[in-house]
Scaffold this active site. Structure first.
Site, PDB file in Angstrom:
ATOM      1  N   THR A  43      -3.240  -9.234   9.423  1.00 29.62           N
ATOM      2  CA  THR A  43      -2.159 -10.203   9.255  1.00 29.62           C
ATOM      3  C   THR A  43      -2.673 -11.616   9.466  1.00 29.62           C
ATOM      4  O   THR A  43      -2.150 -12.570   8.887  1.00 29.62           O
ATOM      5  CB  THR A  43      -1.017  -9.900  10.239  1.00 29.62           C
ATOM      6  OG1 THR A  43      -0.645  -8.521  10.106  1.00 29.62           O
ATOM      7  CG2 THR A  43       0.194 -10.771   9.976  1.00 29.62           C
ATOM      8  N   TYR A  48      -9.585   2.515  12.349  1.00 33.27           N
ATOM      9  CA  TYR A  48      -8.480   1.922  11.599  1.00 33.27           C
ATOM     10  C   TYR A  48      -8.277   2.710  10.312  1.00 33.27           C
ATOM     11  O   TYR A  48      -9.102   2.650   9.400  1.00 33.27           O
ATOM     12  CB  TYR A  48      -8.812   0.452  11.316  1.00 33.27           C
ATOM     13  CG  TYR A  48      -7.703  -0.390  10.738  1.00 33.27           C
ATOM     14  CD1 TYR A  48      -6.460   0.137  10.422  1.00 33.27           C
ATOM     15  CD2 TYR A  48      -7.907  -1.750  10.520  1.00 33.27           C
ATOM     16  CE1 TYR A  48      -5.455  -0.649   9.903  1.00 33.27           C
ATOM     17  CE2 TYR A  48      -6.908  -2.551   9.994  1.00 33.27           C
ATOM     18  CZ  TYR A  48      -5.690  -1.998   9.679  1.00 33.27           C
ATOM     19  OH  TYR A  48      -4.692  -2.790   9.157  1.00 33.27           O
ATOM     20  N   LYS A 103      -5.638   3.308  14.902  1.00 33.94           N
ATOM     21  CA  LYS A 103      -4.496   2.589  14.350  1.00 33.94           C
ATOM     22  C   LYS A 103      -4.120   3.301  13.059  1.00 33.94           C
ATOM     23  O   LYS A 103      -4.901   3.321  12.097  1.00 33.94           O
ATOM     24  CB  LYS A 103      -4.819   1.121  14.062  1.00 33.94           C
ATOM     25  CG  LYS A 103      -3.624   0.370  13.464  1.00 33.94           C
ATOM     26  CD  LYS A 103      -3.984  -1.030  13.003  1.00 33.94           C
ATOM     27  CE  LYS A 103      -2.764  -1.712  12.372  1.00 33.94           C
ATOM     28  NZ  LYS A 103      -3.112  -3.033  11.775  1.00 33.94           N
ATOM     29  N   ILE A 163       0.061  -1.762  16.766  1.00 37.99           N
ATOM     30  CA  ILE A 163      -0.572  -3.006  16.341  1.00 37.99           C
ATOM     31  C   ILE A 163       0.314  -3.502  15.212  1.00 37.99           C
ATOM     32  O   ILE A 163       0.369  -2.901  14.145  1.00 37.99           O
ATOM     33  CB  ILE A 163      -2.031  -2.786  15.902  1.00 37.99           C
ATOM     34  CG1 ILE A 163      -2.867  -2.366  17.117  1.00 37.99           C
ATOM     35  CG2 ILE A 163      -2.586  -4.052  15.261  1.00 37.99           C
ATOM     36  CD1 ILE A 163      -4.326  -2.047  16.795  1.00 37.99           C
TER      37      ILE A 163
END
Length: 291
Positions: free
Chosen positions: A47, A136, A164, A204
């Site tokens: 982000t 991830y 994540k 997250i």
């Protein structure tokens, strides 16, 4: 192992009108998010436009962020890179600058697609540092899914204990939650309360940039077992979450942050801002925050 429970903000990177990182505003935003109760920060997050930050900019964010946060919240540094030597170098530097954990994408561009290759990559990253490494899994972006079987193998490395999960598939989330010894951090915004209820230790979360207090409250309500109140809050939050998830995520998050007092400036090119019509849709979805 670090305790990364709670809302780990996938923090926006503030830019000025010329597209340069605004480090002064970065520090101001950290204080604002700490005041909102954020449990941890992911610096140079997706982000935060990690893909369009230089290595030096990332390192400066880690250094300034660690000094400003100063033990008041967890610090997770994204140190993803396609080149293995660079990924190792970034990981070591982030650790030296004060990160308690790293978030690392698998080598997704023309890299290994099989579990053995992905495992070897994370093995080398894990051996290079003494802190936690968060695997991830975001198959929609990378084409690589970290399956429960692979996650089970990664846990054996000793410091790859978190994943994540940004798959957006709750069935896959639940399968990952069954992996012995592993901890799941939800990365799919629309699944947040349900992932917490199912056992995810935290998230997250990019959408928390514009509703940090609500994200923290949602997590705390679920943690206390107050599911009815959590779902009532979620009903208010969901229109904005649905909007950002189904549209241009990063510019929508930044637009939302500007609307709610967490102004991080514009996006950095080549990412483009959402248009005025789309901003009005997001503004309407966020109207509950005035109540």
């Amino acid at each position: 192992m670090s305790e990364l429970n709670g809302i780990n903000l996938a923090m926006q990177t503030p830019f000025d009108s010329e597209g340069k990182v605004n480090y002064a505003r970065f520090e101001e935003l950290i204080e604002m998010y700490l005041d909102a109760g954020i449990h941890g920060f992911v610096l140079s997050s997706g982000t935060g436009q990690h893909a369009y930050l230089t290595e030096d900019e990332c390192n400066k964010l880690f250094e300034i962020g660690a000094k400003r946060i100063n033990g008041r919240a967890n610090i997770i540094a994204q140190s993803s890179a396609l080149n293995l030597d660079e990924a190792v170098r970034r990981a070591k530097t982030a650790q030296d600058l004060g990160a308690q954990a790293l978030m690392v994408l698998p080598p997704f561009f023309e890299g290994p697609k099989h579990d053995d290759g992905v495992f070897a990559f994370y093995e080398l990253i894990g051996k290079s540092v003494d802190i936690d490494v968060i695997a991830y899994s975001i198959p929609s972006a990378t084409g690589i899914e970290i399956s429960p079987a692979l996650f089970s193998r990664l846990i054996q490395l000793g410091n790859v204990n978190y994943i994540k999960d940004s798959s957006g598939d709750f069935c896959k989330t639940q399968a990952l939650l069954k992996v012995s010894g592993g901890k799941v951090l939800n990365g799919a915004d629309p699944l947040a309360p349900y992932a917490f209820m199912a056992g995810a230790v935290g998230s997250i979360w990019g959408g928390a940039n514009f509703m940090p207090r609500e994200a923290v409250e949602l997590y705390e309500l679920v943690k206390l077992g107050h599911y009815d109140n959590a779902l009532k809050l979620w009903e208010k939050m969901f229109p904005a979450i649905e909007y950002i998830w189904n549209n241009d995520y990063i510019p929508a998050v930044k637009a939302g942050a500007r609307m709610t007092g967490f102004d991080g400036g514009p996006v950095r090119a080549p990412v483009c801002e959402i248009n005025d019509q789309e901003k009005e849709k997001l503004k309407a979805a966020l109207s509950f925050l005035k109540n």
